[in-house]
Design an enzyme around this catalytic site. Structure first.
Site, short mmCIF file in Angstrom:
data_model
loop_
_atom_site.label_atom_id
_atom_site.label_comp_id
_atom_site.label_asym_id
_atom_site.label_seq_id
_atom_site.Cartn_x
_atom_site.Cartn_y
_atom_site.Cartn_z
N HIS A 42 -74.03 2.57 -31.85
CA HIS A 42 -75.00 2.07 -32.84
C HIS A 42 -76.36 1.91 -32.15
O HIS A 42 -76.44 1.47 -31.00
CB HIS A 42 -74.60 0.68 -33.35
CG HIS A 42 -73.38 0.66 -34.23
ND1 HIS A 42 -72.69 1.78 -34.62
CD2 HIS A 42 -72.77 -0.40 -34.84
CE1 HIS A 42 -71.68 1.42 -35.41
NE2 HIS A 42 -71.71 0.10 -35.55
N CYS A 95 -70.22 -5.67 -34.92
CA CYS A 95 -70.72 -4.80 -33.84
C CYS A 95 -72.25 -4.80 -33.75
O CYS A 95 -72.82 -4.87 -32.65
CB CYS A 95 -70.21 -3.37 -34.05
SG CYS A 95 -70.14 -2.85 -35.77
N1 LIG Z 1 -65.06 -0.10 -35.56
C1 LIG Z 1 -65.95 -1.02 -35.18
O1 LIG Z 1 -67.01 -0.72 -34.58
C2 LIG Z 1 -65.67 -2.45 -35.45
C3 LIG Z 1 -66.43 -3.38 -34.79
C4 LIG Z 1 -66.17 -4.73 -35.02
C5 LIG Z 1 -65.19 -5.09 -35.91
N2 LIG Z 1 -64.45 -4.15 -36.56
C6 LIG Z 1 -63.43 -4.59 -37.50
O2 LIG Z 1 -62.13 -4.33 -36.99
C7 LIG Z 1 -61.26 -4.00 -38.06
C8 LIG Z 1 -60.60 -2.65 -37.81
O3 LIG Z 1 -61.55 -1.66 -37.54
P1 LIG Z 1 -61.12 -0.22 -37.00
O4 LIG Z 1 -62.41 0.50 -36.85
O5 LIG Z 1 -60.20 -0.29 -35.84
O6 LIG Z 1 -60.30 0.37 -38.28
P2 LIG Z 1 -59.23 1.53 -38.35
O7 LIG Z 1 -59.49 2.58 -37.33
O8 LIG Z 1 -59.19 1.93 -39.79
O9 LIG Z 1 -57.82 0.81 -37.97
C9 LIG Z 1 -57.24 -0.19 -38.76
C10 LIG Z 1 -56.01 -0.76 -38.05
O10 LIG Z 1 -55.48 -1.84 -38.84
C11 LIG Z 1 -54.12 -1.57 -39.11
N3 LIG Z 1 -53.71 -2.09 -40.41
C12 LIG Z 1 -54.21 -1.78 -41.63
N4 LIG Z 1 -53.53 -2.44 -42.60
C13 LIG Z 1 -52.58 -3.17 -41.96
C14 LIG Z 1 -51.55 -4.05 -42.39
N5 LIG Z 1 -51.35 -4.32 -43.70
N6 LIG Z 1 -50.75 -4.65 -41.47
C15 LIG Z 1 -50.92 -4.37 -40.15
N7 LIG Z 1 -51.88 -3.54 -39.68
C16 LIG Z 1 -52.69 -2.95 -40.58
C17 LIG Z 1 -54.01 -0.05 -39.09
O11 LIG Z 1 -52.65 0.29 -38.91
P3 LIG Z 1 -52.04 1.66 -39.56
O12 LIG Z 1 -52.45 2.78 -38.64
O13 LIG Z 1 -50.57 1.39 -39.52
O14 LIG Z 1 -52.61 1.80 -40.93
C18 LIG Z 1 -54.88 0.27 -37.89
O15 LIG Z 1 -54.19 0.02 -36.71
C19 LIG Z 1 -62.10 -4.06 -39.33
O16 LIG Z 1 -61.97 -5.35 -39.91
C20 LIG Z 1 -63.50 -3.87 -38.83
O17 LIG Z 1 -64.47 -4.44 -39.66
C21 LIG Z 1 -64.65 -2.83 -36.34
#
Ligand SMILES: NC(=O)c1ccc[n+]([C@@H]2O[C@H](COP(=O)([O-])OP(=O)(O)OC[C@H]3O[C@@H](n4cnc5c(N)ncnc54)[C@H](OP(=O)(O)O)[C@@H]3O)[C@@H](O)[C@H]2O)c1
Length: 354
Positions: A243, A131
């Site tokens: 951010h 991001c």
């Molecule tokens: N937030 C940002 O600004 C941002 C920006 C760029 C990239 N990212 C990247 O995107 C990813 C997720 O970020 P987020 O902010 O969306 O996190 P989050 O809110 O914690 O959500 C994580 C998601 O992944 C799923 N998940 C976790 N373990 C899993 C598994 N074993 N099998 C299938 N699904 C699984 C979760 O499902 P459950 O609800 O079932 O646990 C949930 O849907 C990270 O790698 C992060 O670095 C985030």
């Protein structure tokens, strides 16, 4: 006929935003599937204003017939499921860091290097950058085209939503706890985040950098130019969404404030708001839910021959994650998987050529 799309991590911060943005931008879908961990099977997530999808388990999902996967389930999960999905014929646009620096995986910001999307054919995977990287390169690229950037020094002020849903809950519950005099227990962050700032995003490497800082440096060079020197300090702040970045740039050639302002005004995906007065700049709270990268505080840095300072702000869940990935999907659909469904709305954010 449109596309069959799977959203992996559909219950998370980024996954829910994928579903909102696909619907908002009328991405031509025949069918959308919401996938998450087995813990979430049967939960409901919204797709646009009218539709609700029941979450299915990623583990047991068969990707046959899926055209495009938008994924954000964390690096370890992407490492395992993405090869399975591409083997079944799907193209994976992945938001995690797992594939970003692999030489045969394109790392794409549509306003900066849309031509790199063509390389998806090598592995069937396109990586979405970090991001903090995305919003910075959208602002840097038009300036690099004008006067060749030599060096960038950036300090980030990153919201808690960048660390996932649980991190947002932690800021909320700590803030509440402090008001009612309850003890504060850091869990997702190393120290108290409410009413504080923490100079640690993600985890420490042996060289003293954090992994977030390393990503900003290396992803910027992969996307724009490997000859740019970049150094970063990434800081978590008690803001829910958005951010901000203080960016200091040193150019090889002369650059004036006026030329920088004009180039940024004409750049795709950038809004310049810079009035040099109270309220004449953008803050994260004002742009949550917006698509653009906002640039304020454009001013010369007189300590080097050709220097400039900028303040760059964007919604990390939209342009910093889900919107960027959906823009990639739009170009992929229109330019590489053509003839299937309505031409998506990619033009307004595409890079101007010529
Ligand atoms: N937030 C940002 O600004 C941002 C920006 C760029 C990239 N990212 C990247 O995107 C990813 C997720 O970020 P987020 O902010 O969306 O996190 P989050 O809110 O914690 O959500 C994580 C998601 O992944 C799923 N998940 C976790 N373990 C899993 C598994 N074993 N099998 C299938 N699904 C699984 C979760 O499902 P459950 O609800 O079932 O646990 C949930 O849907 C990270 O790698 C992060 O670095 C985030």
């Amino acid at each position: 006929m449109g596309f069959n799309v799977a959203v992996v991590g559909a219950t998370g911060n980024v996954g829910r935003e994928f579903l909102t943005i696909l619907a908002e931008r009328d991405f031509p879908v025949d069918n959308v599937v919401a996938l998450a961990s087995s813990r979430s099977v049967g939960k409901e997530v919204s797709f646009g204003e009218d539709d609700v999808l029941k979450v299915e388990a990623l583990d047991t999902f068969d990707f046959k017939g899926i055209d495009i996967v938008l994924s954000s389930p964390g690096s370890k999960v992407s490492a395992v499921f993405a090869p399975r999905a591409t083997k079944a014929g799907a193209i994976v646009i992945d938001n995690t860091s797992y594939f970003r620096m692999e030489p045969d995986v394109p790392l794409v910001v549509p306003e900066v290097n849309p031509e790199a999307i063509a390389q998806y054919q090598k592995r069937g995977i396109i990586a979405n950058p970090n991001c903090s990287t995305i919003q910075m390169v959208v602002a840097l690229k038009p300036l690099h085209d004008l006067a060749r950037i030599k060096r960038v020094v950036v300090a980030t002020y990153q919201s808690v939503s960048g660390a996932g849903r649980a991190a947002m809950d932690e800021l909320f519950s700590q803030t509440r706890a402090i008001y009612v005099n309850d003890p504060v227990k850091p869990e997702r962050f190393a120290k108290q985040i409410a009413f504080n700032v923490i100079p640690q995003c993600e985890v420490f490497r042996d060289d003293g950098w954090t992994t977030e800082e390393w990503k900003v440096v290396n992803e910027t060079r992969k996307i724009i130019d490997p000859d740019i020197a970049v150094t970063a300090t990434c800081v978590r702040v008690p803001v829910f969404i958005g951010h901000a970045e203080a960016v200091n740039i040193e150019f090889s050639r002369p650059m004036t404030e006026e030329r920088a302002r004009a180039a940024l005004r004409n750049a795709p995906g950038v809004v310049v708001l810079d009035h040099r007065a109270d309220e004449g700049y953008v803050t994260p709270a004002e742009i949550a839910g917006e698509d653009a990268v906002y640039v304020s505080r454009i001013r010369r840095d007189p300590t080097v021959p050709h220097g400039l300072n900028l303040w760059v702000v964007a919604d990390n869940l939209r342009k910093g994650a889900a919107l960027n990935a959906v823009q990639i999907a739009e170009i992929l659909a229109a330019d590489y998987l053509g003839g299937r469904g309505a031409r998506p709305k990619v033009e307004p954010l595409r890079r101007k050529t010529g």
